[in-house]
Design an enzyme around this catalytic site. Structure first.
Site, PDB file in Angstrom:
ATOM      1  N   THR A  36      -5.336 -30.283  -1.952  1.00 57.83           N
ATOM      2  CA  THR A  36      -6.173 -29.837  -0.836  1.00 57.83           C
ATOM      3  C   THR A  36      -7.423 -29.130  -1.342  1.00 57.83           C
ATOM      4  O   THR A  36      -8.479 -29.170  -0.714  1.00 57.83           O
ATOM      5  CB  THR A  36      -5.346 -28.899   0.073  1.00 57.83           C
ATOM      6  OG1 THR A  36      -4.289 -29.667   0.628  1.00 57.83           O
ATOM      7  CG2 THR A  36      -6.165 -28.292   1.182  1.00 57.83           C
ATOM      8  N   TYR A  49      -7.008 -33.761   7.276  1.00 58.40           N
ATOM      9  CA  TYR A  49      -7.907 -33.969   6.139  1.00 58.40           C
ATOM     10  C   TYR A  49      -7.217 -34.865   5.133  1.00 58.40           C
ATOM     11  O   TYR A  49      -6.030 -35.168   5.259  1.00 58.40           O
ATOM     12  CB  TYR A  49      -8.278 -32.629   5.482  1.00 58.40           C
ATOM     13  CG  TYR A  49      -7.096 -31.956   4.829  1.00 58.40           C
ATOM     14  CD1 TYR A  49      -6.198 -31.194   5.570  1.00 58.40           C
ATOM     15  CD2 TYR A  49      -6.838 -32.124   3.465  1.00 58.40           C
ATOM     16  CE1 TYR A  49      -5.091 -30.606   4.981  1.00 58.40           C
ATOM     17  CE2 TYR A  49      -5.723 -31.540   2.869  1.00 58.40           C
ATOM     18  CZ  TYR A  49      -4.860 -30.785   3.640  1.00 58.40           C
ATOM     19  OH  TYR A  49      -3.763 -30.224   3.054  1.00 58.40           O
ATOM     20  N   THR A 115      -0.810 -27.783  -3.451  1.00 61.60           N
ATOM     21  CA  THR A 115       0.208 -26.723  -3.342  1.00 61.60           C
ATOM     22  C   THR A 115       1.631 -27.288  -3.194  1.00 61.60           C
ATOM     23  O   THR A 115       2.597 -26.606  -3.510  1.00 61.60           O
ATOM     24  CB  THR A 115      -0.063 -25.800  -2.126  1.00 61.60           C
ATOM     25  OG1 THR A 115      -0.039 -26.592  -0.932  1.00 61.60           O
ATOM     26  CG2 THR A 115      -1.388 -25.080  -2.250  1.00 61.60           C
ATOM     27  N   ASP A 116       1.742 -28.538  -2.691  1.00 59.25           N
ATOM     28  CA  ASP A 116       3.076 -29.057  -2.325  1.00 59.25           C
ATOM     29  C   ASP A 116       4.059 -29.094  -3.495  1.00 59.25           C
ATOM     30  O   ASP A 116       5.226 -28.743  -3.334  1.00 59.25           O
ATOM     31  CB  ASP A 116       2.959 -30.479  -1.757  1.00 59.25           C
ATOM     32  CG  ASP A 116       2.350 -30.507  -0.364  1.00 59.25           C
ATOM     33  OD1 ASP A 116       2.086 -29.421   0.190  1.00 59.25           O
ATOM     34  OD2 ASP A 116       2.147 -31.615   0.174  1.00 59.25           O
ATOM     35  N   LYS A 188       6.654 -21.880  -2.519  1.00 63.41           N
ATOM     36  CA  LYS A 188       5.773 -22.115  -1.375  1.00 63.41           C
ATOM     37  C   LYS A 188       6.578 -21.759  -0.128  1.00 63.41           C
ATOM     38  O   LYS A 188       7.607 -22.379   0.148  1.00 63.41           O
ATOM     39  CB  LYS A 188       5.299 -23.572  -1.337  1.00 63.41           C
ATOM     40  CG  LYS A 188       4.301 -23.837  -0.209  1.00 63.41           C
ATOM     41  CD  LYS A 188       3.661 -25.217  -0.267  1.00 63.41           C
ATOM     42  CE  LYS A 188       2.669 -25.363   0.883  1.00 63.41           C
ATOM     43  NZ  LYS A 188       1.944 -26.640   0.888  1.00 63.41           N
ATOM     44  N   GLU A 309      32.696 -20.675  -5.924  1.00 63.07           N
ATOM     45  CA  GLU A 309      33.556 -21.420  -4.991  1.00 63.07           C
ATOM     46  C   GLU A 309      33.849 -22.828  -5.498  1.00 63.07           C
ATOM     47  O   GLU A 309      34.761 -23.490  -5.022  1.00 63.07           O
ATOM     48  CB  GLU A 309      32.909 -21.468  -3.606  1.00 63.07           C
ATOM     49  CG  GLU A 309      33.004 -20.145  -2.858  1.00 63.07           C
ATOM     50  CD  GLU A 309      32.544 -20.273  -1.419  1.00 63.07           C
ATOM     51  OE1 GLU A 309      33.261 -20.864  -0.601  1.00 63.07           O
ATOM     52  OE2 GLU A 309      31.424 -19.794  -1.130  1.00 63.07           O
TER      53      GLU A 309
HETATM   54  N1  ASP Z   1      -0.571 -31.996   0.368  1.00 59.93           N
HETATM   55  C1  ASP Z   1      -1.465 -31.137  -0.341  1.00 59.93           C
HETATM   56  C2  ASP Z   1      -1.168 -31.275  -1.818  1.00 59.93           C
HETATM   57  O1  ASP Z   1      -0.181 -30.769  -2.274  1.00 59.93           O
HETATM   58  C3  ASP Z   1      -1.323 -29.743   0.117  1.00 59.93           C
HETATM   59  C4  ASP Z   1      -2.137 -28.708  -0.621  1.00 59.93           C
HETATM   60  O2  ASP Z   1      -2.708 -28.923  -1.660  1.00 59.93           O
HETATM   61  O3  ASP Z   1      -2.191 -27.575  -0.121  1.00 59.93           O
HETATM   62  O4  ASP Z   1      -1.911 -31.912  -2.489  1.00 59.93           O
END
Ligand code: ASP
Length: 352
Positions: A36, A49, A115-116, A188, A309
């Site tokens: 992103t 986007y 971020t993913d 995350k 367990e």
């Molecule tokens: N889908 C995006 C990615 O991981 C989300 C992000 O970057 O925040 O590339």
């Protein structure tokens, strides 16, 4: 001394000092992989986007202030949304990072990423980078075209961390929203919030406020130079599947993974890495077929202990300790390059 001579000596001194100040700037390479942070939308306010649209030069030019912190160069390693991150890109990235850090004129690396799957890529690099020099990953929740995009300040802070000698020997770091996280310990926590990354169990490694870094701790598990793993000469990683456990899980998902060639399975178990009786029976069958099974948990904090367990000694499973399913998958892939022995793999989970 005559006035003219004094003046020229003074001038020479000023020149020498400013030349030294310039020469002292560290060299930081920015490797871009997409996400992103490199995403773009048609308007500044729309939610939709596309990730991985903008190239590394655009990212660098958007933050001219980083040139004051370091001598910057950039390379495009990939340009994908990190949902499309793959073993192939990981291997390419690791090879490039190791090659760059082996050069005496590279002092640190910044990697831009989505971020993913940042948890996975940062932990992978934490285990296979063979250098003490700073490797700093960053990302953004808002695309580069959005109002109040978070990418530029994250890049600025990431460069400030990569240029800081105090960042060395702390493993791969992740800088976002002023926080500095260790690659092993952040999660995350929100699909949309800019403050999405949290280091819940161990706390932050530090903070970077407009490029001023403050350090709190050093990650203590084996990483980078001390890691037992390497992907030098490796062109393929073994397949490891994650099976999400629920009430009444279908055990045939585990059988399907084995049937499709998984060499390892990570269960994202309930509670302390638990699973239904039929799922456990399928796990036992998988282990008999030579597949290594790691019990992790879908719970966001705490650790999965041996023989709580599930009797791991009897079943032959490995407990993931603090590693969540996605990181457990990374470690198991690397462990399987070396061994299939569950006792040895258990030790890797305790030490890395
Ligand atoms: N889908 C995006 C990615 O991981 C989300 C992000 O970057 O925040 O590339």
């Amino acid at each position: 001394m005559k006035l003219g001579m004094m003046r020229s000596t003074f001038l020479l001194l000023v020149l020498a000092i400013s030349w030294q100040a310039q020469a002292a700037k560290p060299n930081v390479v920015i490797l871009a992989t997409g996400g992103t942070i490199a995403g773009s939308a048609e308007s500044q306010t729309q939610a939709g986007y596309t990730s991985g649209q903008v190239g590394v030069d655009v990212l660098i030019n958007a933050v001219p202030q980083i040139q004051e912190l370091a001598d910057i160069s950039g390379e495009q390693v990939a340009n994908v949304g990190s949902q499309d991150m793959s073993d192939a890109i990981w291997l390419k990235l690791a090879a490039r990072v190791n090659a760059l850090l082996a050069k005496s004129d590279v002092d640190g690396i910044v990697i831009t990423h989505g971020t993913d799957t940042l948890e996975e890529t940062s932990y992978f690099l934490n285990l296979v980078v063979n250098s003490d020099k700073p490797v700093v990953m960053t990302a953004a929740m808002r695309p580069s075209t959005a109002l109040s995009a978070d990418g530029p300040l994250n890049i600025y802070n990431a460069v400030a961390v990569a240029a800081d000698p105090k960042a060395a020997k702390r493993g791969v770091l992740v800088v976002a929203n002023d926080d500095i996280h260790g690659a092993r310990s952040f999660t995350k926590t929100s699909t949309t919030d800019v403050q999405t990354f949290r280091s819940i169990e161990y706390g932050l490694v530090g903070v970077s406020l407009y490029g001023k870094n403050r350090w709190f701790r050093a990650p203590f598990r084996k990483h980078t130079k001390a890691s037992d793993f390497s992907v030098k000469g490796v062109d393929k990683l073994p397949r490891v599947d994650v099976i999400y456990i629920t009430a009444d899980t279908s055990p045939d998902l585990i059988e399907a993974a084995v049937g499709n060639g998984a060499k390892g399975i990570v269960t994202a178990g309930v509670g302390n890495g638990n699973m239904t009786g039929p799922a456990l029976a399928a796990v036992k069958k998988a282990i008999k077929a030579g597949v290594v099974v790691v019990r992790s948990s879908r719970v966001t904090s705490g650790s999965v202990g041996r023989n709580v367990e599930v009797n791991d000694d009897e079943v032959g499973t490995v407990a993931s300790a603090e590693l969540n399913p996605s990181r457990a998958r990374v470690l198991l892939k690397l462990a399987l390059l070396k061994t299939r022995d569950p006792a040895t793999i258990q030790q890797y989970f305790y030490s890395h």
